[in-house]
Design a protein around this motif. Structure first.
Motif, mmCIF file in Angstrom:
data_model
loop_
_atom_site.group_PDB
_atom_site.id
_atom_site.type_symbol
_atom_site.label_atom_id
_atom_site.label_comp_id
_atom_site.label_asym_id
_atom_site.label_seq_id
_atom_site.Cartn_x
_atom_site.Cartn_y
_atom_site.Cartn_z
ATOM 1 N N PHE A 54 -7.499 -2.129 -21.122
ATOM 2 C CA PHE A 54 -6.165 -1.297 -20.722
ATOM 3 C C PHE A 54 -5.075 -1.801 -21.726
ATOM 4 O O PHE A 54 -4.440 -1.353 -22.507
ATOM 5 C CB PHE A 54 -5.988 -1.095 -19.601
ATOM 6 C CG PHE A 54 -4.682 -0.411 -19.052
ATOM 7 C CD1 PHE A 54 -4.365 0.749 -19.368
ATOM 8 C CD2 PHE A 54 -3.770 -1.251 -18.321
ATOM 9 C CE1 PHE A 54 -3.397 1.520 -19.076
ATOM 10 C CE2 PHE A 54 -2.557 -0.318 -18.138
ATOM 11 C CZ PHE A 54 -2.347 0.942 -18.477
ATOM 12 N N PHE A 55 -4.758 -3.107 -21.480
ATOM 13 C CA PHE A 55 -3.779 -3.979 -22.074
ATOM 14 C C PHE A 55 -4.130 -4.184 -23.522
ATOM 15 O O PHE A 55 -3.213 -4.248 -24.335
ATOM 16 C CB PHE A 55 -3.656 -5.311 -21.355
ATOM 17 C CG PHE A 55 -2.992 -5.227 -20.107
ATOM 18 C CD1 PHE A 55 -1.604 -4.531 -19.900
ATOM 19 C CD2 PHE A 55 -3.452 -5.858 -19.052
ATOM 20 C CE1 PHE A 55 -0.841 -4.389 -18.798
ATOM 21 C CE2 PHE A 55 -2.734 -5.691 -17.668
ATOM 22 C CZ PHE A 55 -1.557 -5.031 -17.578
ATOM 23 N N LEU A 56 -5.140 -4.377 -23.995
ATOM 24 C CA LEU A 56 -5.348 -4.485 -25.478
ATOM 25 C C LEU A 56 -5.037 -3.159 -26.163
ATOM 26 O O LEU A 56 -4.363 -3.157 -27.224
ATOM 27 C CB LEU A 56 -6.893 -4.601 -25.648
ATOM 28 C CG LEU A 56 -7.465 -6.195 -25.577
ATOM 29 C CD1 LEU A 56 -8.862 -6.330 -25.542
ATOM 30 C CD2 LEU A 56 -6.680 -7.009 -26.710
ATOM 31 N N ASN A 57 -5.461 -2.051 -25.351
ATOM 32 C CA ASN A 57 -4.789 -1.008 -26.311
ATOM 33 C C ASN A 57 -3.298 -0.658 -26.169
ATOM 34 O O ASN A 57 -2.706 -0.128 -27.016
ATOM 35 C CB ASN A 57 -5.760 0.268 -25.678
ATOM 36 C CG ASN A 57 -7.032 0.245 -26.154
ATOM 37 O OD1 ASN A 57 -7.321 0.552 -27.241
ATOM 38 N ND2 ASN A 57 -8.046 -0.145 -25.211
ATOM 39 N N LEU A 58 -2.521 -0.836 -25.179
ATOM 40 C CA LEU A 58 -1.265 -0.897 -24.806
ATOM 41 C C LEU A 58 -0.397 -1.803 -25.971
ATOM 42 O O LEU A 58 0.501 -1.270 -26.332
ATOM 43 C CB LEU A 58 -0.702 -1.053 -23.739
ATOM 44 C CG LEU A 58 -1.309 0.111 -22.623
ATOM 45 C CD1 LEU A 58 -0.666 -0.296 -21.088
ATOM 46 C CD2 LEU A 58 -0.638 1.225 -22.913
ATOM 47 N N THR A 59 -1.080 -3.115 -26.070
ATOM 48 C CA THR A 59 -0.447 -3.911 -27.005
ATOM 49 C C THR A 59 -0.918 -3.975 -28.480
ATOM 50 O O THR A 59 -0.695 -4.812 -29.236
ATOM 51 C CB THR A 59 -0.683 -5.415 -26.313
ATOM 52 O OG1 THR A 59 -2.016 -5.723 -26.376
ATOM 53 C CG2 THR A 59 -0.181 -5.439 -25.173
#
Length: 181
Positions: A37-42
């Motif tokens: 989730f964070f990899l995609n947001l960042t």
């Protein structure tokens, strides 16, 4: 149903008995989805994603007694992750105009990746934060609109609007870059 019962059982063990092994089981179960989730947001920043995921689990551990079971544990955890990301983004706002190019560069400065992955990260840069969050939760995490609404606190109709705009921007970008299937 047994999966959520298992989560509730683990949460109860952590909240009531401070059972760290039970929390470790929850971390192992949800660590990869939260990190993804964070990899995609960042936009692929692995170090930042790991830091945000760690913050998420620390906050979940310290606040686990406040989990009321009104939604699934994963929804509650994603809500914490969502708030962690937006707290991080808010902390950047005072210098956003000055540092924006540097921030974008830090999101994309990674080891060489396959072209499609790079193009998707570049396309994700075109999305607003809300569009990127909704698209990530639906297309990558497989969350239905109702759960995205619970996680983000955005109304279902607004989630649908963010999804429609985000998907259109992604499709246009990919089409313009030779992915016309």
């Amino acid at each position: 149903m047994t999966q959520s019962l298992s989560d509730i059982s683990l949460v109860t063990q952590v909240a009531v008995f401070h059972n760290k092994r039970a929390f470790d089981q929850l971390v192992r179960k949800y660590q990869s989805p939260v990190r993804r989730f964070f990899l995609n947001l960042t936009l692929g920043d692995t170090q930042l994603s790991d830091d945000l995921a760690q913050d998420t689990f620390l906050k979940a551990y310290t606040r686990i007694a406040s989990f009321q079971g009104l939604s699934g544990f994963s929804t509650w955890l994603y809500r914490i992750a969502y708030n962690v990301f937006y707290d991080y983004r808010r902390s950047l706002r005072p210098t956003d105009d000055i540092d924006q190019p540097a921030l974008r560069a830090s999101f994309t400065a990674q080891t060489p990746q396959p072209t499609l992955k790079i193009d998707i990260h570049n396309a994700m840069q075109l999305l607003s934060d809300d569009e990127r969050t909704c698209v990530t939760l639906q297309l990558i995490e497989g969350q239905p609109i109702e759960r995205i609404s619970e996680i983000t606190g955005i109304t279902p109709n607004t989630v649908k609007s963010h999804l429609a705009r985000g998907k259109k921007k992604l499709a246009n970008y990919l089409k313009e870059n030779g992915y016309d299937r």
